[in-house]
Write an enzyme that holds these catalytic residues in place. Sequence first.
Site, PDB file in Angstrom:
ATOM      1  N   TYR A 114       0.786  -1.263  -0.089  1.00 49.09           N
ATOM      2  CA  TYR A 114       0.053   0.089  -0.027  1.00 49.09           C
ATOM      3  C   TYR A 114       0.777   1.183   0.206  1.00 49.09           C
ATOM      4  CZ  TYR A 114      -3.789  -3.142   1.099  1.00 49.09           C
ATOM      5  OH  TYR A 114      -4.353  -4.306   1.119  1.00 49.09           O
ATOM      6  N   GLY A 147     -10.738  -4.123   6.778  1.00 54.91           N
ATOM      7  CA  GLY A 147     -11.284  -5.224   7.417  1.00 54.91           C
ATOM      8  C   GLY A 147     -10.177  -6.085   8.120  1.00 54.91           C
ATOM      9  N   ASP A 176      -9.667  -8.915   8.588  1.00 55.40           N
ATOM     10  CA  ASP A 176      -9.069 -10.244   7.717  1.00 55.40           C
ATOM     11  C   ASP A 176      -7.511 -10.228   7.742  1.00 55.40           C
ATOM     12  OD1 ASP A 176     -10.035  -8.200   6.080  1.00 55.40           O
ATOM     13  OD2 ASP A 176      -9.926  -9.829   4.535  1.00 55.40           O
ATOM     14  N   ASP A 233       2.314 -41.427 -30.266  1.00 58.98           N
ATOM     15  CA  ASP A 233       2.008 -40.103 -30.539  1.00 58.98           C
ATOM     16  C   ASP A 233       2.430 -39.703 -31.982  1.00 58.98           C
ATOM     17  OD1 ASP A 233       1.695 -37.284 -30.073  1.00 58.98           O
ATOM     18  OD2 ASP A 233       3.955 -37.235 -28.914  1.00 58.98           O
TER      19      ASP A 233
HETATM   20  C1  SPV Z   1       3.227 -33.239 -25.685  1.00 58.40           C
HETATM   21  O1  SPV Z   1       3.156 -33.235 -24.838  1.00 58.40           O
HETATM   22  O2  SPV Z   1       2.639 -34.031 -26.798  1.00 58.40           O
HETATM   23  C2  SPV Z   1       4.278 -32.326 -26.700  1.00 58.40           C
HETATM   24  C3  SPV Z   1       5.123 -32.020 -25.826  1.00 58.40           C
HETATM   25  O3  SPV Z   1       3.944 -32.197 -27.527  1.00 58.40           O
HETATM   26  S1  SPV Z   1       6.740 -33.264 -25.964  1.00 58.40           S
HETATM   27  O4  SPV Z   1       6.116 -34.604 -25.594  1.00 58.40           O
HETATM   28  O5  SPV Z   1       7.645 -32.859 -25.396  1.00 58.40           O
HETATM   29  O6  SPV Z   1       7.068 -33.133 -27.358  1.00 58.40           O
HETATM   30 MG    MG Z   2       2.499 -33.374 -28.525  1.00 51.78          MG
END
Ligand code: SPV
Ligand code: MG
Length: 460
Positions: free
Chosen positions: A80, A95, A97, A210
Amino acid sequence: MADNKEKLVYVPMAVDMIHPGHLNIIRVAAEHGRVMVGLFTDKAIASYKRLPFLNYDQRKTVIENIKGVDIVVAQETLDYEPNLRQYKPDIMVHGTDWREGPMRDARAKAIKVLTEWGGQLIEPEYTKGVSSTEAHIHLREIGTTPQLRLAKLKRLLNVKDITRVMEVHNGLSSLIVENAEYRAEGNPPQSFDAFWLSSLTESTAKGRPDIELVDLSARLRTINDIFEVTTKPLIFDGDTGGVPEHFTYTVRTLERLGVSAVIIEDKTGLKMNSLFGTEVTQTQETVETFCRKIKMGKNAQITQDFMIIARIESLILEQGLDDALIRANAYIRAGADGIMIHSCSKKPDEIFAFCQKYNKFEKRVPLVVVPTAYHQVYEKELIEEGVNVVIYANHLLRAAYPAMKNAAISILQHQRALESADKYCMPIKEILEILPNRCDCFGSDNSDRKSALKIKKDAA
Ligand code: SPV
Ligand code: MG
């Protein structure tokens, strides 16, 4: 009374949801003089608790129109002192709190500063049972809208030193990220700001590699599962984004659902996970083609708030720092709202080298990093390097898998479930209570479930 109006009374407030406690404070303040409300900015609030529901301008409009308030000024920090010195109020009203918890130090300092000009502190009794933190818990049960959720990421980026994002791969993991909180004595509570719907962990949870094999329809169902039970914003791992003509549809679909951002990586052909590094053959997209994809995505989006973040794979594919910087510059010029720089080096050095050059860009956009390989790095170091978003990209799935495996092996070993249940499993009562039960949410008492949902840990 006429005398009173000569006096200036300073009242700091956050005012996310106005309630009788605020009105009481203002009433007391108005009895002593002209009321100046020091309204906390979004940044000041986010530094000690969650982002307010209403932004600063909306909160200002509300408080300006409350009876008894004469003037509203911005309170930029939790400290502040700057405002007290600037306005030199005769009286400050707060207040009770703030006598405990994270505001304690600010109180001591305010008292000290006020005494310099004979200022007085008045502390009306805090109205118990009416707190915006409590109200937030109830609001979480009501939920959010796609528009509000979508816009939240940009708001966070504007006010947080670093936006902390955690991996999710289904509804249950998103509940953990929504509710997890850690408190250390005297410090603000720590929580996650947003979700990362990782392609790696979502694919893995489905037992697939993936490689962009889990299609958009399946991934939209996961988003729906997550949004059903949470309110935080989500960043979607868009892999390569596919061909530009398809990407435009993806952008609109994600926006419609309330996803805040998509991150697309500059690879082409069969995409594999970046953490393979150069162990597998992967091809980086040309700058021109990737820029075209970014531009088409940006042209397709409808809202102001959706973000397309360009992910650079130059360090992963050992193309060097200069290539990464050239690409960052080109992608920003093509319209990218953010840059993600990835690395699978065990040290953060190459990321930091990128940051130092990147921070000098004339046109700089938020910078995202994923410290999976260089996981020793602290958030405060990333903040020092100018990083705006940190994504913990896979940790919940990696944490869950060993426990599941151990439970399975234990049953095989003992040929009964007792040992596995004791050692690796949560109690049955907890699993029954962890999930939202809509019938309970509306009306009847659901305090049991709420306590199970609140994943809190206090420092020992
Ligand atoms: C994911 O989490 O799918 C990514 C990040 O793309 S990495 O796995 O590091 O590529
Ligand atoms: Mg990814």
